[in-house]
Every structure is written in C-alpha cells, then in structure tokens.
Design a protein around this motif. Structure first.
Motif, PDB file in Angstrom:
ATOM      1  N   ASN A 252      24.377  33.507  29.079  1.00 17.01           N
ATOM      2  CA  ASN A 252      25.504  32.776  29.651  1.00 17.01           C
ATOM      3  C   ASN A 252      25.701  33.078  31.126  1.00 17.01           C
ATOM      4  O   ASN A 252      26.643  32.571  31.731  1.00 17.01           O
ATOM      5  N   MET A 253      24.846  33.936  31.679  1.00 13.21           N
ATOM      6  CA  MET A 253      24.977  34.292  33.090  1.00 13.21           C
ATOM      7  C   MET A 253      23.601  34.307  33.755  1.00 13.21           C
ATOM      8  O   MET A 253      23.341  35.097  34.656  1.00 13.21           O
ATOM      9  N   ALA A 254      22.722  33.402  33.299  1.00 15.07           N
ATOM     10  CA  ALA A 254      21.353  33.358  33.809  1.00 15.07           C
ATOM     11  C   ALA A 254      21.333  32.674  35.172  1.00 15.07           C
ATOM     12  O   ALA A 254      21.669  31.496  35.297  1.00 15.07           O
ATOM     13  N   LEU A 255      20.911  33.402  36.188  1.00 19.57           N
ATOM     14  CA  LEU A 255      20.903  32.870  37.550  1.00 19.57           C
ATOM     15  C   LEU A 255      19.943  31.695  37.686  1.00 19.57           C
ATOM     16  O   LEU A 255      20.206  30.752  38.444  1.00 19.57           O
ATOM     17  N   GLU A 256      18.808  31.730  36.950  1.00 19.06           N
ATOM     18  CA  GLU A 256      17.853  30.626  37.020  1.00 19.06           C
ATOM     19  C   GLU A 256      18.455  29.314  36.514  1.00 19.06           C
ATOM     20  O   GLU A 256      17.994  28.232  36.871  1.00 19.06           O
ATOM     21  N   ASP A 257      19.471  29.419  35.663  1.00 23.59           N
ATOM     22  CA  ASP A 257      20.133  28.229  35.135  1.00 23.59           C
ATOM     23  C   ASP A 257      21.389  27.870  35.922  1.00 23.59           C
ATOM     24  O   ASP A 257      22.177  27.026  35.495  1.00 23.59           O
ATOM     25  N   GLY A 258      21.586  28.536  37.074  1.00 25.29           N
ATOM     26  CA  GLY A 258      22.762  28.271  37.891  1.00 25.29           C
ATOM     27  C   GLY A 258      24.041  28.842  37.314  1.00 25.29           C
ATOM     28  O   GLY A 258      25.141  28.345  37.599  1.00 25.29           O
ATOM     29  N   LYS A 259      23.914  29.886  36.487  1.00 24.01           N
ATOM     30  CA  LYS A 259      25.093  30.459  35.830  1.00 24.01           C
ATOM     31  C   LYS A 259      25.395  31.855  36.384  1.00 24.01           C
ATOM     32  O   LYS A 259      24.510  32.557  36.848  1.00 24.01           O
ATOM     33  N   ASN A 260      26.657  32.236  36.315  1.00 26.66           N
ATOM     34  CA  ASN A 260      27.086  33.609  36.573  1.00 26.66           C
ATOM     35  C   ASN A 260      28.482  33.758  36.003  1.00 26.66           C
ATOM     36  O   ASN A 260      29.068  32.783  35.520  1.00 26.66           O
ATOM     37  N   ILE A 261      29.007  34.959  36.052  1.00 24.19           N
ATOM     38  CA  ILE A 261      30.362  35.214  35.568  1.00 24.19           C
ATOM     39  C   ILE A 261      31.196  35.737  36.738  1.00 24.19           C
ATOM     40  O   ILE A 261      30.767  36.638  37.450  1.00 24.19           O
ATOM     41  N   ARG A 262      32.387  35.149  36.915  1.00 22.30           N
ATOM     42  CA  ARG A 262      33.277  35.560  37.991  1.00 22.30           C
ATOM     43  C   ARG A 262      34.283  36.571  37.433  1.00 22.30           C
ATOM     44  O   ARG A 262      35.173  36.209  36.667  1.00 22.30           O
ATOM     45  N   ILE A 263      34.117  37.816  37.805  1.00 24.50           N
ATOM     46  CA  ILE A 263      35.016  38.861  37.321  1.00 24.50           C
ATOM     47  C   ILE A 263      36.293  38.810  38.150  1.00 24.50           C
ATOM     48  O   ILE A 263      36.273  38.949  39.372  1.00 24.50           O
ATOM     49  N   GLY A 264      37.413  38.623  37.464  1.00 24.78           N
ATOM     50  CA  GLY A 264      38.685  38.493  38.138  1.00 24.78           C
ATOM     51  C   GLY A 264      39.156  37.056  38.186  1.00 24.78           C
ATOM     52  O   GLY A 264      40.224  36.760  38.691  1.00 24.78           O
ATOM     53  N   ARG A 265      38.327  36.146  37.636  1.00 25.05           N
ATOM     54  CA  ARG A 265      38.743  34.730  37.561  1.00 25.05           C
ATOM     55  C   ARG A 265      38.447  34.199  36.162  1.00 25.05           C
ATOM     56  O   ARG A 265      39.336  33.806  35.427  1.00 25.05           O
ATOM     57  N   GLU A 266      37.188  34.203  35.778  1.00 22.71           N
ATOM     58  CA  GLU A 266      36.859  33.814  34.405  1.00 22.71           C
ATOM     59  C   GLU A 266      37.101  34.964  33.432  1.00 22.71           C
ATOM     60  O   GLU A 266      37.449  34.749  32.282  1.00 22.71           O
ATOM     61  N   LEU A 267      36.866  36.175  33.895  1.00 20.93           N
ATOM     62  CA  LEU A 267      37.124  37.355  33.070  1.00 20.93           C
ATOM     63  C   LEU A 267      38.176  38.214  33.753  1.00 20.93           C
ATOM     64  O   LEU A 267      38.003  38.618  34.897  1.00 20.93           O
ATOM     65  N   MET A 268      39.271  38.474  33.058  1.00 20.25           N
ATOM     66  CA  MET A 268      40.335  39.321  33.589  1.00 20.25           C
ATOM     67  C   MET A 268      40.270  40.670  32.896  1.00 20.25           C
ATOM     68  O   MET A 268      40.221  40.743  31.678  1.00 20.25           O
ATOM     69  N   ILE A 269      40.257  41.723  33.661  1.00 23.41           N
ATOM     70  CA  ILE A 269      40.178  43.064  33.095  1.00 23.41           C
ATOM     71  C   ILE A 269      41.450  43.811  33.455  1.00 23.41           C
ATOM     72  O   ILE A 269      41.799  43.937  34.628  1.00 23.41           O
ATOM     73  N   GLU A 270      42.147  44.299  32.452  1.00 24.14           N
ATOM     74  CA  GLU A 270      43.376  45.049  32.697  1.00 24.14           C
ATOM     75  C   GLU A 270      43.008  46.476  33.083  1.00 24.14           C
ATOM     76  O   GLU A 270      42.375  47.202  32.324  1.00 24.14           O
ATOM     77  N   SER A 271      43.429  46.881  34.252  1.00 25.17           N
ATOM     78  CA  SER A 271      43.087  48.214  34.728  1.00 25.17           C
ATOM     79  C   SER A 271      44.247  49.186  34.589  1.00 25.17           C
ATOM     80  O   SER A 271      44.161  50.323  34.997  1.00 25.17           O
ATOM     81  N   ALA A 272      45.346  48.738  34.046  1.00 27.96           N
ATOM     82  CA  ALA A 272      46.505  49.621  33.870  1.00 27.96           C
ATOM     83  C   ALA A 272      47.331  49.061  32.725  1.00 27.96           C
ATOM     84  O   ALA A 272      46.980  48.051  32.121  1.00 27.96           O
ATOM     85  N   ALA A 273      48.422  49.717  32.425  1.00 26.16           N
ATOM     86  CA  ALA A 273      49.287  49.266  31.336  1.00 26.16           C
ATOM     87  C   ALA A 273      49.722  47.826  31.579  1.00 26.16           C
ATOM     88  O   ALA A 273      49.999  47.426  32.712  1.00 26.16           O
ATOM     89  N   TRP A 274      49.746  47.045  30.514  1.00 22.63           N
ATOM     90  CA  TRP A 274      50.011  45.616  30.640  1.00 22.63           C
ATOM     91  C   TRP A 274      51.460  45.344  31.034  1.00 22.63           C
ATOM     92  O   TRP A 274      52.398  45.908  30.514  1.00 22.63           O
ATOM     93  N   LYS A 275      51.609  44.451  32.004  1.00 22.51           N
ATOM     94  CA  LYS A 275      52.914  43.897  32.365  1.00 22.51           C
ATOM     95  C   LYS A 275      52.745  42.399  32.509  1.00 22.51           C
ATOM     96  O   LYS A 275      51.675  41.918  32.881  1.00 22.51           O
TER      97      LYS A 275
END
Length: 447
Positions: free
Chosen positions: A336-359
């Motif tokens: 799903n993130m193959a560069l040859e197929d023009g794919k990648n994953i945007r961390i912080g936009r498509e994938l959100m990662i909680e780095s602290a307690a949720w608010k």
C-alpha cells in the motif's frame, strides 16, 4: 472433440433478434459445446456456446453457470487488445422442462490451446525461446488477467486448456477463454491480504484440472484472485520444464513448484517467480498479476540471479512503526506504500499517531507538530512520508510539509529527497516528544 454435437451443420438458430447458421462444432468441454456460426444477415463469424443440460443436475444449476459465464465474460469486455469478445446471450424457454442456454462470442481464427501450441513448439525446427515465450505469451497474459481482476473477475480454471494461442504475423497471442467456473469479487479488495486457507469458509464447489488447481480449491474453499495466480504459476512451470505438471500433492509443500528441479537451465529469477506464484497460502503468493509482470520483466532485463521479493512476513507478524515513548504501533503494508506504483503514506495526515495522553483538542493532529485542518478545511501538511521500493526491497522516508523538521538517526532530513530507512532506524521530530523506531516486530508478542 465430439463427432456428433447437439447442433448440426447447416442448422439455423434464433438468438434474440439475430439468426445464425451453424458451420461446424469446434469444441466440446465439460459444461458445453462450442460451434462456429455465421450471422445470417451480416455474415459475421461467431463462436456459439451451448450449455449441455446433461452436465448439470437440473436446469437451475445450468442457468447459474450460464449466467456466471455471461456476466464475467461481459465484465472483461473493453480490453483494448484481442480477447474473447462477448456479443450476446440467450435463454431458450421453448421447452420449459429442458431450456437451452447460449452465449455468443467473437470468433477467433487459427486458434489452438496453449497445450497443443506448446507441444508443436517443442517439435519445431526453431522453437520459441523462453525469453520470447515470456515476452509474447506470459506478459500479455499478465496484462489481461490484471485487467480482468480490476473488473472483479476470477477464472478458477486458468489452465493450458483454457488459454488459446492465435498466430498473428508469426507471433503467438494468448486469449483466455471459458469463464464458466469463474466468480465475481469486489475489485476494491484486490490488494487486501488474503485469509489463511484454514480460516476460509467452505463453498462446496470444486472445479479442478489435475496438476494445476490451487490448494484452496480442492479443500472446497471459495476462489480468490490469488487462486488464478497459483494456476498461472503452474502453467509457467509447465512451459519452463518442457511439459511437466505437478504430481498429486500429499502435503502442503507439494503445492510449491520448483522448475529448476526439472530443468537446470531455468534462471533463479524465473524459479523464484514460479515458487512465489505457487505458495501454499494465498497470502504468500503475488498479490496481483501486475506484480508477476514486474518480476518476469526482471528476468528479461538480465536479472537472472534471483527475484527481489517482498519482505517475508511470517504469520502473526507485520511491519509496524512503533512509537517509543508510549509503545503505540501503526501496522504498515508494503504494497500500500509502493513507490513504483506512485503510493506512499503521509504520517500526520493519513495516519495520526498519538504521542501523549488523548485530549479532544488533539483530534486529527500530531501533538505539537501540525494541525491538518484550518477553519474546518484540510491543509496539505504532514510530518513525513513513508514509502517502500519493491525493486530494492527498502523502505524510504521523505520530509513532510510542516514547520517541524524530522530527523533520521539524529540527522535532519534533506528537503525533496527520498532517504533509505533500515529496520531499527530511529525517527524523531524536533521540539516534540514523538520518537519512532522502525522495526519488524510480532504483534502477537506485544503485551
């Protein structure tokens, strides 16, 4: 071929608004007879398939197979190169106790089965080389079958008897026929990871050609896109070994085919392609026919020392991005993130990662990094991109569009470049508490 078909030479039949004259019988399969016909009005040559009532337990079953072949053949229409063109179909209810089911297809001149063509090629004074067979037969098969899969079609009996070879300007051209045993699926799920065979529910339907069937089929499981990929591998195995087919399997490893065991001249790359196609579990095979084409192209490009395979992911394991300070994990699928197929994953936009307690205020953001909305409107910002190269079997990182620089092993990422990232490399973002370690880790082992 049967000597006496249901329809006779010279007989005229009405199909919808068209009238056809039967020229001769040209095929006799398990489910139906195929005739060369001619449109009485236009003179167009056609192939007419009449389903055999004796091949089915009742008219309802016959109708089910007819509808399935009609729908799948029609779905694969529109392919820009020569293929088995769907024209029309018809249910003749004049005898309600024994209705007749017809499918009319485009007529293909000078066609023979791949099996017959291959035997003739072996006896030829100038047989086609392996490279030419890949270029002229197997790559076009990959193109067509990938197209069919994007339309939601699974063949289920993709063998050397259901691949016809047409000679065009001295070059062979493959055409896939007989979708009667096929099945439709949702093409949106094409690149999803298939389930384990033991986790699949049984379907009760078994359509097999000895030497070619995939393990899930003999176990009465429903076919998957990777079922056709297994059978493609078995056909390629047949071609590379000068006519060998698989022995009757007794254990799961018997399904995996190794052409080098029968022909030492087969390159490591082609051997790897066949092995990957014919893995026992569907999830361990190529995911799509496009991937097979890319792998075969490696051999044609001179890479004969082995296939650059996707990472080997054992059962229960997956590639994840692990956030060090709170042990949060994000599963990554390389396909799903193959560069040859023009794919990648945007961390912080498509994938959100909680780095602290949720608010609630953190919703849709990397805490302290970037907000992905302004006045309720998406902003084209992300902390960093992750991608995967299938050719090099390496993950890559690229700086995102934000004001917080990303560091790889303590070094700030340069702007505008994809940088290789190895397993266990550390990613950090300046002025925040987020740190990530990229590693292969068993999800099942996490406590």
């Amino acid at each position: 071929m049967a000597n006496q078909g249901i329809l006779k030479k010279g007989e005229k039949i009405q199909i919808n608004k068209n009238r056809y004259t039967i020229v001769k019988q040209i095929g006799d399969g398990g489910f139906g007879e195929v005739y060369e016909g001619k449109n009485v009005k236009t003179g167009q040559k056609v192939a007419i398939k009449l389903f055999k009532s004796a091949a089915f337990t009742n008219p309802a079953e016959s109708k089910m197979y007819w509808e399935r072949e009609r729908d799948i053949t029609a779905a694969t229409g529109g392919y820009p190169k020569k293929h088995m063109e769907y024209i029309e179909s018809y249910e003749d209810k004049s005898d309600r106790s024994n209705p007749k089911f017809y499918i009319v297809l485009g007529f293909v001149e000078n066609a023979t089965t791949l099996k017959a063509w291959f035997n003739d090629n072996l006896r030829s004074a100038k047989p086609l080389s392996v490279e030419d067979m890949i270029q002229k037969i197997f790559l076009p098969l990959c193109d067509f079958m990938y197209y069919a899969q994007t339309k939601g079609a699974i063949h289920r009996d993709f063998t050397f008897n259901n691949i016809m070879i047409v000679q065009e300007k001295k070059d062979p051209l493959p055409i896939v026929i007989d979708w009667g045993g096929g099945k439709m699926f949702d093409p949106v799920t094409l690149t999803d990871e298939p389930p384990l065979i033991d986790d699949m529910e049984g379907s009760g339907t078994v359509i097999i050609t000895p030497g070619f069937f995939a393990p899930e089929i003999i176990m009465q499981k429903p076919p998957l896109p990777q079922t056709d990929i297994y059978m493609f591998g078995a056909v390629l195995f047949y071609a590379l070994t000068n006519g060998y087919t698989r022995v009757k399997p007794t254990i799961s490893s018997d399904y995996i085919l190794h052409p080098q065991d029968y022909n030492m001249n087969v390159s490591d790359t082609l051997n790897d392609v066949v092995e990957k196609c014919t893995q026992y579990e569907p999830k361990d095979r190529f995911r799509t026919f496009n991937e097979i084409k890319e792998a075969l192209q490696q051999h044609l490009d001179g890479n004969i020392s082995g296939l650059n395979q996707l990472p080997s992911i054992e059962s229960g394991n997956s590639f994840i991005l692990r956030i060090k300070n709170n042990n949060a994990i994000v599963q990554l699928n390389p396909l799903n993130m193959a560069l040859e197929d023009g794919k990648n994953i945007r961390i912080g936009r498509e994938l959100m990662i909680e780095s602290a307690a949720w608010k609630e205020a953190y919703k849709g953001v990397f805490r302290g990094i970037t907000r992905c909305k302004a006045n309720g409107v998406d902003r084209p910002r992300e902390q960093f991109f992750l991608g995967y190269s299938k050719a090099k079997n390496i993950f890559y990182i690229h700086e995102g569009r934000n004001s917080n620089p990303t560091y790889l092993n303590g070094q700030q990422l340069p702007a505008g470049e994809w940088i290789p990232i190895q397993v266990n490399n550390e990613i950090s973002i300046k002025s925040t508490t987020v740190k990530g370690i990229f590693e292969l880790i068993s999800v099942l082992d996490l406590k």
